[in-house]
Design a protein around this motif. Structure first.
Motif, PDB file in Angstrom:
ATOM      1  N   GLU A  50      53.235  37.133  49.258  1.00 18.36           N
ATOM      2  CA  GLU A  50      51.780  37.085  49.381  1.00 18.36           C
ATOM      3  C   GLU A  50      51.231  38.497  49.277  1.00 18.36           C
ATOM      4  O   GLU A  50      51.702  39.397  49.963  1.00 18.36           O
ATOM      5  CB  GLU A  50      51.385  36.482  50.727  1.00 18.36           C
ATOM      6  N   THR A  51      50.213  38.664  48.439  1.00 15.74           N
ATOM      7  CA  THR A  51      49.599  39.967  48.288  1.00 15.74           C
ATOM      8  C   THR A  51      48.078  39.845  48.304  1.00 15.74           C
ATOM      9  O   THR A  51      47.531  38.841  47.847  1.00 15.74           O
ATOM     10  CB  THR A  51      50.106  40.693  47.010  1.00 15.74           C
ATOM     11  N   VAL A  52      47.443  40.849  48.847  1.00 15.10           N
ATOM     12  CA  VAL A  52      45.987  40.907  48.931  1.00 15.10           C
ATOM     13  C   VAL A  52      45.530  42.197  48.253  1.00 15.10           C
ATOM     14  O   VAL A  52      46.051  43.274  48.557  1.00 15.10           O
ATOM     15  CB  VAL A  52      45.503  40.886  50.399  1.00 15.10           C
ATOM     16  N   ALA A  53      44.579  42.076  47.341  1.00 14.08           N
ATOM     17  CA  ALA A  53      43.988  43.232  46.674  1.00 14.08           C
ATOM     18  C   ALA A  53      42.582  43.431  47.228  1.00 14.08           C
ATOM     19  O   ALA A  53      41.759  42.512  47.183  1.00 14.08           O
ATOM     20  CB  ALA A  53      43.933  43.012  45.163  1.00 14.08           C
ATOM     21  N   ILE A  74      47.361  37.326  40.967  1.00 19.29           N
ATOM     22  CA  ILE A  74      47.395  37.360  42.433  1.00 19.29           C
ATOM     23  C   ILE A  74      46.786  36.088  43.004  1.00 19.29           C
ATOM     24  O   ILE A  74      47.370  35.435  43.874  1.00 19.29           O
ATOM     25  CB  ILE A  74      46.671  38.617  42.975  1.00 19.29           C
ATOM     26  N   THR A  75      45.612  35.709  42.517  1.00 21.62           N
ATOM     27  CA  THR A  75      44.963  34.508  43.059  1.00 21.62           C
ATOM     28  C   THR A  75      45.687  33.234  42.636  1.00 21.62           C
ATOM     29  O   THR A  75      45.774  32.288  43.414  1.00 21.62           O
ATOM     30  CB  THR A  75      43.475  34.448  42.661  1.00 21.62           C
ATOM     31  N   GLU A  76      46.233  33.216  41.431  1.00 18.22           N
ATOM     32  CA  GLU A  76      46.977  32.036  40.971  1.00 18.22           C
ATOM     33  C   GLU A  76      48.234  31.800  41.802  1.00 18.22           C
ATOM     34  O   GLU A  76      48.668  30.666  41.956  1.00 18.22           O
ATOM     35  CB  GLU A  76      47.354  32.179  39.493  1.00 18.22           C
ATOM     36  N   GLN A  77      48.816  32.862  42.330  1.00 20.83           N
ATOM     37  CA  GLN A  77      50.036  32.740  43.121  1.00 20.83           C
ATOM     38  C   GLN A  77      49.742  32.667  44.620  1.00 20.83           C
ATOM     39  O   GLN A  77      50.639  32.843  45.440  1.00 20.83           O
ATOM     40  CB  GLN A  77      51.004  33.887  42.813  1.00 20.83           C
TER      41      GLN A  77
END
Length: 167
Positions: A50-53, A74-77
């Protein structure tokens, strides 16, 4: 966190470190900037993490434009792209310290891979130190301007982050 103009060492270290952290269930929070930030997001995604930009612009104006595809991935995953700025806000230099403050606020600790003494990564590390969060630094080459910030953080008591040999 780290410089946009990273060395090959910094880019690979960032990607690998984020991959390893994500594989252990640690979320990666960064600023979607070119260089170290992008590689951290990419490494996290490659591990299925999980990653947040956090942006220095609004979410409808992805900056830098080179990272529009990465933001979408990022949002797709299942990650997030977020901002405190209202729709239509373009990236401006005075927005980025605020972005770094938010990154710090979301994180339990801050990792700095590369950066000069006066970089955004150092601003984020300063916020973390003020808040009592852990600050980790990857050592770099002595005399390399991209390592000045991390070496200075280590002198101030940051936690030394050693990586297995990657080259």
């Amino acid at each position: 966190m780290g410089t946009r103009e990273a060395s090959d060492y910094g880019l690979e270290t960032s990607r690998r470190l984020a991959y390893d952290l994500a594989a252990q269930g640690v979320a990666v929070i960064s600023g979607l900037a070119l260089g170290v930030d992008s590689k951290a997001h990419e490494g996290c995604l490659a591990a299925g993490g999980e990653t947040v930009a956090v942006l220095g612009s609004s979410v409808d104006i992805i900056y830098p434009k080179d990272n529009i595809t990465l933001a979408k991935k990022i949002t797709e995953q299942g990650g997030a792209v977020m901002s405190e700025y209202r729709i239509g806000t373009s990236p401006q230099a005075h927005n980025f310290p605020g972005r770094n403050r938010i990154i710090n606020g979301l994180a339990r600790g801050v990792v700095v891979v590369e950066g000069s003494k006066r970089s955004g990564a150092m601003i984020t590390a300063d916020y973390a130190l003020e808040e009592g969060r852990s600050v980790f630094a990857v050592p770099g080459r002595i005399g390399d301007s991209k390592s000045e910030g991390t070496l200075n953080l280590l002198k101030q008591g940051a936690i030394l982050l050693k990586m297995p040999a990657i080259f």
